[in-house]
Write a protein that holds these residues in place. Structure first.
Motif, mmCIF file in Angstrom:
data_model
loop_
_atom_site.group_PDB
_atom_site.id
_atom_site.type_symbol
_atom_site.label_atom_id
_atom_site.label_comp_id
_atom_site.label_asym_id
_atom_site.label_seq_id
_atom_site.Cartn_x
_atom_site.Cartn_y
_atom_site.Cartn_z
ATOM 1 N N LYS A 301 0.833 -1.207 0.000
ATOM 2 C CA LYS A 301 0.000 0.000 0.000
ATOM 3 C C LYS A 301 0.862 1.249 0.000
ATOM 4 C CE LYS A 301 -3.881 2.169 2.427
ATOM 5 N NZ LYS A 301 -4.724 2.199 1.222
ATOM 6 N N VAL A 302 1.998 1.181 0.693
ATOM 7 C CA VAL A 302 2.895 2.343 0.726
ATOM 8 C C VAL A 302 3.410 2.659 -0.674
ATOM 9 C CG1 VAL A 302 5.080 3.216 1.634
ATOM 10 C CG2 VAL A 302 3.546 1.898 3.124
ATOM 11 N N GLU A 303 3.760 1.639 -1.427
ATOM 12 C CA GLU A 303 4.226 1.850 -2.802
ATOM 13 C C GLU A 303 3.145 2.511 -3.649
ATOM 14 O OE1 GLU A 303 7.178 -1.489 -4.326
ATOM 15 O OE2 GLU A 303 5.500 -2.388 -3.241
ATOM 16 N N LYS A 304 1.927 2.043 -3.487
ATOM 17 C CA LYS A 304 0.836 2.609 -4.277
ATOM 18 C C LYS A 304 0.541 4.055 -3.887
ATOM 19 C CE LYS A 304 -1.585 -1.669 -5.475
ATOM 20 N NZ LYS A 304 -2.878 -2.385 -5.476
ATOM 21 N N MET A 305 0.735 4.402 -2.618
ATOM 22 C CA MET A 305 0.502 5.786 -2.192
ATOM 23 C C MET A 305 1.633 6.703 -2.642
ATOM 24 S SD MET A 305 -1.229 5.613 1.610
ATOM 25 C CE MET A 305 0.154 4.716 2.337
ATOM 26 N N LEU A 306 2.873 6.190 -2.628
ATOM 27 C CA LEU A 306 4.011 7.025 -2.990
ATOM 28 C C LEU A 306 4.108 7.237 -4.503
ATOM 29 C CD1 LEU A 306 6.828 5.704 -0.624
ATOM 30 C CD2 LEU A 306 5.595 7.867 -0.473
ATOM 31 N N PHE A 307 3.665 6.260 -5.281
ATOM 32 C CA PHE A 307 3.833 6.338 -6.730
ATOM 33 C C PHE A 307 3.222 7.610 -7.323
ATOM 34 C CE2 PHE A 307 2.481 5.487 -11.081
ATOM 35 C CZ PHE A 307 3.668 5.078 -11.666
ATOM 36 N N PRO A 308 1.951 7.938 -7.073
ATOM 37 C CA PRO A 308 1.399 9.158 -7.695
ATOM 38 C C PRO A 308 2.106 10.427 -7.250
ATOM 39 C CG PRO A 308 -0.126 8.253 -6.091
ATOM 40 C CD PRO A 308 0.937 7.236 -6.284
ATOM 41 N N MET A 309 2.553 10.483 -5.999
ATOM 42 C CA MET A 309 3.221 11.688 -5.526
ATOM 43 C C MET A 309 4.605 11.832 -6.165
ATOM 44 S SD MET A 309 0.816 12.802 -3.799
ATOM 45 C CE MET A 309 1.616 14.294 -3.202
ATOM 46 N N VAL A 310 5.315 10.714 -6.323
ATOM 47 C CA VAL A 310 6.638 10.767 -6.954
ATOM 48 C C VAL A 310 6.513 11.179 -8.422
ATOM 49 C CG1 VAL A 310 8.612 9.372 -7.670
ATOM 50 C CG2 VAL A 310 7.679 9.100 -5.365
ATOM 51 N N VAL A 311 5.564 10.572 -9.138
ATOM 52 C CA VAL A 311 5.381 10.907 -10.561
ATOM 53 C C VAL A 311 4.974 12.370 -10.722
ATOM 54 C CG1 VAL A 311 3.996 10.432 -12.616
ATOM 55 C CG2 VAL A 311 4.830 8.540 -11.217
ATOM 56 N N PHE A 312 4.071 12.840 -9.859
ATOM 57 C CA PHE A 312 3.615 14.227 -9.947
ATOM 58 C C PHE A 312 4.765 15.181 -9.652
ATOM 59 C CE2 PHE A 312 0.640 17.633 -8.060
ATOM 60 C CZ PHE A 312 0.569 18.274 -9.276
ATOM 61 N N THR A 313 5.584 14.864 -8.661
ATOM 62 C CA THR A 313 6.718 15.727 -8.315
ATOM 63 C C THR A 313 7.720 15.794 -9.458
ATOM 64 O OG1 THR A 313 6.465 15.175 -5.964
ATOM 65 C CG2 THR A 313 8.569 16.111 -6.650
ATOM 66 N N LEU A 314 8.030 14.650 -10.053
ATOM 67 C CA LEU A 314 8.957 14.636 -11.186
ATOM 68 C C LEU A 314 8.402 15.436 -12.367
ATOM 69 C CD1 LEU A 314 10.148 10.904 -11.133
ATOM 70 C CD2 LEU A 314 11.444 12.930 -10.448
ATOM 71 N N THR A 315 7.088 15.360 -12.567
ATOM 72 C CA THR A 315 6.467 16.125 -13.660
ATOM 73 C C THR A 315 6.610 17.618 -13.420
ATOM 74 O OG1 THR A 315 4.861 14.346 -13.985
ATOM 75 C CG2 THR A 315 4.339 16.479 -14.952
ATOM 76 N N ILE A 316 6.378 18.049 -12.185
ATOM 77 C CA ILE A 316 6.510 19.471 -11.856
ATOM 78 C C ILE A 316 7.932 19.954 -12.101
ATOM 79 C CG2 ILE A 316 6.410 21.144 -9.972
ATOM 80 C CD1 ILE A 316 4.164 19.441 -8.751
ATOM 81 N N LEU A 317 8.909 19.129 -11.749
ATOM 82 C CA LEU A 317 10.306 19.530 -11.866
ATOM 83 C C LEU A 317 10.820 19.467 -13.299
ATOM 84 C CD1 LEU A 317 11.773 17.739 -8.703
ATOM 85 C CD2 LEU A 317 11.170 20.160 -8.957
ATOM 86 N N LEU A 318 10.385 18.468 -14.063
ATOM 87 C CA LEU A 318 10.978 18.220 -15.375
ATOM 88 C C LEU A 318 10.114 18.689 -16.545
ATOM 89 C CD1 LEU A 318 12.378 14.627 -14.729
ATOM 90 C CD2 LEU A 318 13.572 16.814 -14.527
ATOM 91 N N LEU A 319 8.790 18.561 -16.456
ATOM 92 C CA LEU A 319 7.915 18.907 -17.580
ATOM 93 C C LEU A 319 6.615 19.521 -17.053
ATOM 94 C CD1 LEU A 319 7.898 18.729 -20.686
ATOM 95 C CD2 LEU A 319 6.689 16.555 -20.472
ATOM 96 N N PRO A 320 6.689 20.732 -16.538
ATOM 97 C CA PRO A 320 5.486 21.332 -15.941
ATOM 98 C C PRO A 320 4.346 21.528 -16.925
ATOM 99 C CG PRO A 320 7.276 22.937 -16.144
ATOM 100 C CD PRO A 320 7.867 21.599 -16.445
ATOM 101 N N SER A 321 4.619 21.557 -18.231
ATOM 102 C CA SER A 321 3.525 21.701 -19.192
ATOM 103 C C SER A 321 2.606 20.490 -19.192
ATOM 104 C CB SER A 321 4.072 21.939 -20.600
ATOM 105 O OG SER A 321 4.971 20.900 -20.970
ATOM 106 N N SER A 322 3.100 19.333 -18.714
ATOM 107 C CA SER A 322 2.264 18.137 -18.583
ATOM 108 C C SER A 322 1.606 18.033 -17.221
ATOM 109 C CB SER A 322 3.104 16.869 -18.827
ATOM 110 O OG SER A 322 3.535 16.783 -20.150
ATOM 111 N N ALA A 323 1.932 18.957 -16.322
ATOM 112 C CA ALA A 323 1.447 18.853 -14.946
ATOM 113 C C ALA A 323 -0.074 18.872 -14.826
ATOM 114 C CB ALA A 323 2.057 19.967 -14.094
ATOM 115 N N PRO A 324 -0.809 19.655 -15.629
ATOM 116 C CA PRO A 324 -2.274 19.597 -15.482
ATOM 117 C C PRO A 324 -2.842 18.207 -15.738
ATOM 118 C CG PRO A 324 -1.645 21.579 -16.664
ATOM 119 C CD PRO A 324 -0.407 20.750 -16.525
ATOM 120 N N LEU A 325 -2.401 17.563 -16.817
ATOM 121 C CA LEU A 325 -2.920 16.231 -17.136
ATOM 122 C C LEU A 325 -2.435 15.178 -16.142
ATOM 123 C CD1 LEU A 325 -2.477 16.241 -21.029
ATOM 124 C CD2 LEU A 325 -4.642 16.235 -19.788
ATOM 125 N N ILE A 326 -1.116 15.088 -15.973
ATOM 126 C CA ILE A 326 -0.579 14.074 -15.068
ATOM 127 C C ILE A 326 -0.961 14.386 -13.635
ATOM 128 C CG2 ILE A 326 1.563 13.063 -14.179
ATOM 129 C CD1 ILE A 326 2.770 13.336 -16.908
#
Length: 470
Positions: A301-326
Motif C-alpha cells: 500500500k505504501v508503494e501505491k501511495m508514494l507512486f502518484p506523488m513521486v510521478v507528480f513531483t517529477l512532472t513538476i520539476l521536469l515537464l510542468p507543461s504536462s502537470a495539469p494532465l498528469i
C-alpha cells in the motif's frame, strides 16, 4: 350507469358526442363572451377606428390581447408551413452557406445533414448492438444526430444545449481534466509498479505519435495540403488513443481542428477491438502468443501511495507543461489509494465520471456537422489519425519482441499493443487475443502495466508538444 360492454362502436359514438359538445361550448363562449358583446354595442366610429378588432371574423384579437402583429394563418398556409418545416423537406431542399474550421466558405445541403444523421445512427448501433464501448459511442452518436436535426437548433449559438456543453467544457481543458481525475481514481498502478520494465512498452507507443507528427508535416509537399506544425501536433496525438488528451492539446494548439481530431480519437478508442487484433496477429508468431508470464509480485500500500506523488513531483520539476494532465491523473489515484476520503474517491469513479463522460461525449458528437467533417481536410485527418494509432500499436508489439532478446523472463508481445492510452480497452484486447490461443493464459494484469504507462506517456508527449509549440 355507463357500460363498455356494448362494443367499440358505442364507445366511438360517445367520443364523437363529447367532441361535438366541446365544439358547441367553444362557439357559444366566443359568441356570448363579454368581448363579443362589447363589439356588438360599440359605436360605428370606434368600429371604423379599430377595424382589426371589429371586422375580424376569427375574433382572435378580441380573445387574445397583443396578437395584432401575428400574421393570420388560414388552413392552406398552415399546411404549407408545416410541410416546409418537416425534416424530410429540409433534407431534400435545404441549403446554407457555412465556414469550415479553416475559414473556407462551403455550401451545406440538406442531404449532407441526412448523411450525418445516418452516421449518428450507425455509431449508436455500433455501441448498442455490437458492444463497441457503448459508454462512449451511444452519447457520441446521439450528439451527432441531435446537432444535425433540421430546425432543432441544438448546436446553435448562444442557447443551443450542445453549443453550451461544447463551449463550457469540451473546447477547453475543463472536461478533459475531470476525466483524468476519474481515470486516476479507477486506475491501479500496481502492475506497472510490480513490473516497471513494461513502462517501455507504454513509451514505445509514442513512436506512433511522433512518427505521425513528422509524417503530417511531410504531407505539406502534396498539392492542396497545408498543415502547420501545431496542426500536426493535434493530429499526431490521436495515435495515443486518448480522447481527453487529444481534446486538451487541440484546445491549446489547434482549436480549429478540435472537432475532427476529437471525433477521430474517440472513434479509434471505441474501435480498438477491431483495429488492434489484426496488427497484433500479423506481427507475432503463434509461439510468441503462447508465452506465459510470471505472476506479478504483490505491491504494498505504501508503494501505491508514494507512486502518484513521486510521478507528480517529477512532472513538476521536469515537464510542468504536462502537470495539469498528469497532476489530475495522480490526484485521482492518490485519492483512491490513500483510503481516508472514500466518498470523494467513489464520486470521482462513479457519479462525476459518468456525468462528465456523457457531457463530453455529447459535446464531441455535436462537432460532427457536414461543414466540419465532410471535406477533404477532415477526412485526411481521420486517415492520418488511423495511421498514427496503427503505428503506435505495431511499435508496442515490436518493442516487446525486441525486449525478449535481452530478457530472461520473456514478455508476451501481445501486451505491447496495450501501450496506447485506451484504458482498459487495449489491455482487454491483449487478454482476449491471448485467450484465443491459450484459454489458460490470462494477460490482463500484465497488459495493464503498459496500458497505464501509455496514459502517462501520452500526457508527457502532449506536454512536450505544448512546451515546444505552445
Amino acid at each position: 350507469m355507463f357500460s363498455f360492454n356494448k362494443g367499440p362502436v358505442w364507445v366511438v359514438k360517445i367520443c364523437i358526442l363529447m367532441l361535438l359538445g366541446a365544439l358547441s361550448l367553444s362557439l357559444a363562449l366566443s359568441v356570448f363572451s363579454p368581448a363579443a358583446k362589447a363589439q356588438s354595442v360599440a359605436p360605428s366610429g370606434a368600429a371604423a377606428a379599430a377595424p382589426s378588432t371589429a371586422s375580424d371574423a376569427s375574433g382572435m384579437e378580441s380573445i387574445i390581447p397583443g396578437s395584432q402583429d401575428i400574421p393570420r394563418i388560414n388552413i392552406p398556409t398552415f399546411a404549407q408551413k408545416i410541410a416546409q418545416t418537416t425534416g424530410l423537406y429540409a433534407f431534400l431542399t435545404d441549403a446554407k452557406e457555412m465556414l469550415t474550421p479553416r475559414g473556407e466558405t462551403v455550401w451545406v445541403f440538406g442531404w449532407k445533414e441526412l448523411i450525418m444523421v445516418i452516421v449518428g445512427f450507425v455509431i449508436v448501433w455500433l455501441g448498442a448492438a455490437k458492444g463497441f464501448e457503448p459508454l462512449l459511442l451511444i452519447p457520441i452518436g446521439f450528439g451527432v444526430i441531435f446537432v444535425n436535426i433540421p430546425f432543432a437548433g441544438m448546436g446553435d449559438a448562444p442557447h443551443g444545449m450542445l453549443h453550451i456543453i461544447y463551449e463550457g467544457g469540451v473546447g477547453n481543458e475543463f472536461f478533459p481534466l475531470f476525466i483524468f481525475m476519474g481515470i486516476g481514481a479507477m486506475t491501479d498502478f500496481g502492475p506497472l509498479i510490480a513490473n516497471p520494465k513494461t513502462a517501455l512498452l507504454g513509451a514505445s507507443a509514442q513512436f506512433g505519435v511522433f512518427g505521425t507528427l513528422f509524417g503530417v508535416t511531410a504531407m505539406n509537399l502534396l498539392p492542396g495540403v497545408n498543415f502547420t506544425l501545431k496542426d500536426a501536433c493535434g493530429i499526431a496525438i490521436i495515435g495515443g488513443a486518448d480522447g481527453p488528451t487529444t481534446i486538451y492539446i487541440a484546445a491549446k494548439l489547434a482549436p480549429q481542428l478540435m472537432a475532427t481530431v476529437a471525433v477521430a480519437a474517440y472513434s479509434y478508442m471505441a474501435l480498438v477491438p477491431l483495429i488492434q487484433p489484426p496488427i497484433m496477429k500479423a506481427l507475432t508468431t503463434p509461439e510468441e502468443r503462447l508465452i506465459k508470464m510470471k505472476q506479478l509480485r504483490p505491491v504494498s500500500k505504501v508503494e501505491k501511495m508514494l507512486f502518484p506523488m513521486v510521478v507528480f513531483t517529477l512532472t513538476i520539476l521536469l515537464l510542468p507543461s504536462s502537470a495539469p494532465l498528469i497532476g489530475c491523473l495522480m490526484f485521482g489515484n492518490f485519492i483512491k489509494e490513500i483510503g481516508v476520503v472514500d466518498r470523494i474517491s467513489k464520486t470521482l469513479q462513479n457519479e462525476l465520471m459518468n456525468i462528465v463522460s456523457v457531457l463530453l461525449s455529447l459535446g464531441v458528437g455535436s462537432q460532427m456537422t457536414p461543414d466540419k467533417f465532410l471535406n477533404p481536410s477532415s477526412l485526411s485527418i481521420v486517415a492520418l489519425g488511423l495511421v498514427a494509432f496503427c503505428v503506435a500499436t505495431g511499435t508496442g508489439v515490436l518493442v516487446a519482441k525486441l525486449m525478449n532478446v535481452f530478457l530472461k523472463d520473456k514478455i508476451n508481445p501481445l501486451i505491447g499493443s496495450a501501450g496506447v492510452s485506451a484504458v482498459p480497452m487495449a489491455a482487454r484486447v491483449s487478454n482476449k487475443v491471448g485467450l484465443e490461443y491459450d484459454p489458460g493464459n490470462f494477460l490482463l494484469m500484465h497488459a495493464m502495466g503498459p496500458n497505464v504507462a501509455g496514459v502517462i506517456g501520452t500526457a508527457i508527449a502532449a506536454g512536450v508538444m505544448i512546451a515546444t509549440y505552445g
